[in-house]
Design a protein around this motif. Structure first.
Motif, mmCIF file in Angstrom:
data_model
loop_
_atom_site.group_PDB
_atom_site.id
_atom_site.type_symbol
_atom_site.label_atom_id
_atom_site.label_comp_id
_atom_site.label_asym_id
_atom_site.label_seq_id
_atom_site.Cartn_x
_atom_site.Cartn_y
_atom_site.Cartn_z
ATOM 1 N N LYS A 198 35.692 -2.266 5.846
ATOM 2 C CA LYS A 198 36.149 -3.446 6.583
ATOM 3 C C LYS A 198 36.211 -4.695 5.713
ATOM 4 O O LYS A 198 37.170 -5.456 5.774
ATOM 5 C CB LYS A 198 35.263 -3.705 7.797
ATOM 6 N N GLU A 199 35.181 -4.890 4.908
ATOM 7 C CA GLU A 199 35.124 -6.127 4.128
ATOM 8 C C GLU A 199 36.047 -6.148 2.911
ATOM 9 O O GLU A 199 36.335 -7.201 2.370
ATOM 10 C CB GLU A 199 33.679 -6.439 3.696
ATOM 11 N N PHE A 200 36.551 -4.964 2.475
ATOM 12 C CA PHE A 200 37.378 -4.912 1.271
ATOM 13 C C PHE A 200 38.766 -4.313 1.498
ATOM 14 O O PHE A 200 39.631 -4.423 0.649
ATOM 15 C CB PHE A 200 36.681 -4.096 0.171
ATOM 16 N N GLY A 201 38.970 -3.596 2.597
ATOM 17 C CA GLY A 201 40.234 -2.894 2.819
ATOM 18 C C GLY A 201 40.177 -1.512 2.188
ATOM 19 O O GLY A 201 39.129 -0.878 2.135
ATOM 20 N N VAL A 202 41.287 -1.050 1.649
ATOM 21 C CA VAL A 202 41.342 0.280 1.020
ATOM 22 C C VAL A 202 40.611 0.214 -0.314
ATOM 23 O O VAL A 202 40.950 -0.588 -1.184
ATOM 24 C CB VAL A 202 42.802 0.743 0.805
ATOM 25 N N VAL A 203 39.584 1.051 -0.462
ATOM 26 C CA VAL A 203 38.801 1.072 -1.705
ATOM 27 C C VAL A 203 38.983 2.376 -2.481
ATOM 28 O O VAL A 203 38.497 2.509 -3.590
ATOM 29 C CB VAL A 203 37.301 0.837 -1.434
ATOM 30 N N GLY A 204 39.673 3.325 -1.884
ATOM 31 C CA GLY A 204 39.897 4.602 -2.545
ATOM 32 C C GLY A 204 40.681 5.516 -1.622
ATOM 33 O O GLY A 204 41.160 5.090 -0.574
ATOM 34 N N ALA A 205 40.813 6.766 -2.035
ATOM 35 C CA ALA A 205 41.549 7.724 -1.221
ATOM 36 C C ALA A 205 41.052 9.134 -1.501
ATOM 37 O O ALA A 205 40.590 9.434 -2.609
ATOM 38 C CB ALA A 205 43.038 7.642 -1.514
ATOM 39 N N ILE A 206 41.118 9.964 -0.476
ATOM 40 C CA ILE A 206 40.865 11.393 -0.631
ATOM 41 C C ILE A 206 42.238 12.040 -0.726
ATOM 42 O O ILE A 206 43.071 11.875 0.174
ATOM 43 C CB ILE A 206 40.082 11.955 0.568
ATOM 44 N N CYS A 207 42.480 12.730 -1.812
ATOM 45 C CA CYS A 207 43.791 13.337 -2.039
ATOM 46 C C CYS A 207 43.649 14.861 -2.053
ATOM 47 O O CYS A 207 42.833 15.397 -2.808
ATOM 48 C CB CYS A 207 44.372 12.864 -3.359
ATOM 49 N N ILE A 208 44.415 15.508 -1.202
ATOM 50 C CA ILE A 208 44.391 16.964 -1.115
ATOM 51 C C ILE A 208 45.763 17.465 -1.547
ATOM 52 O O ILE A 208 46.782 17.076 -0.962
ATOM 53 C CB ILE A 208 44.086 17.429 0.323
ATOM 54 N N ASN A 209 45.786 18.294 -2.579
ATOM 55 C CA ASN A 209 47.039 18.815 -3.114
ATOM 56 C C ASN A 209 47.004 20.334 -3.077
ATOM 57 O O ASN A 209 46.124 20.952 -3.661
ATOM 58 C CB ASN A 209 47.237 18.327 -4.550
#
Length: 95
Positions: free
Chosen positions: A49-60
């Protein structure tokens, strides 16, 4: 897979994730071709909430492998999937 490194700048993917966030969509599905290989990909953002998008889980998923190897023996694939699902359910105590 993508050649990205820690602390690389933002990508079009992240910009697309932000647009989807505004539309209340929480993941991004797309296809990626690398040479003769075709991948089915899903990206799920990690949001604070305080920073927005901080990373991502990527499934390939290598779609070529699925069609060339896994789907060649459908019965073996069913047994493997059933075993995997049962194992996951036991370890997470879902059932």
């Amino acid at each position: 897979m993508t050649g990205r490194h820690l602390r690389d700048g933002t990508t079009n993917l992240l910009i697309d994730l932000k647009k989807r966030q505004l539309q209340n969509e929480d993941k991004l599905n797309y296809e990626l071709n690398i040479g003769s290989r075709r991948f089915k990909c899903t990206t799920i953002p990690i949001i604070r909430k305080e920073f927005g998008v901080v990373g991502a889980i990527c499934i390939n998923i290598d779609a070529n492998y699925l069609t060339e190897e896994v789907m060649q023996d459908r019965e073996e694939s069913r047994r493997g999937l059933k075993t995997s699902c049962a194992s996951i359910c036991r370890s997470t105590k879902i059932f």
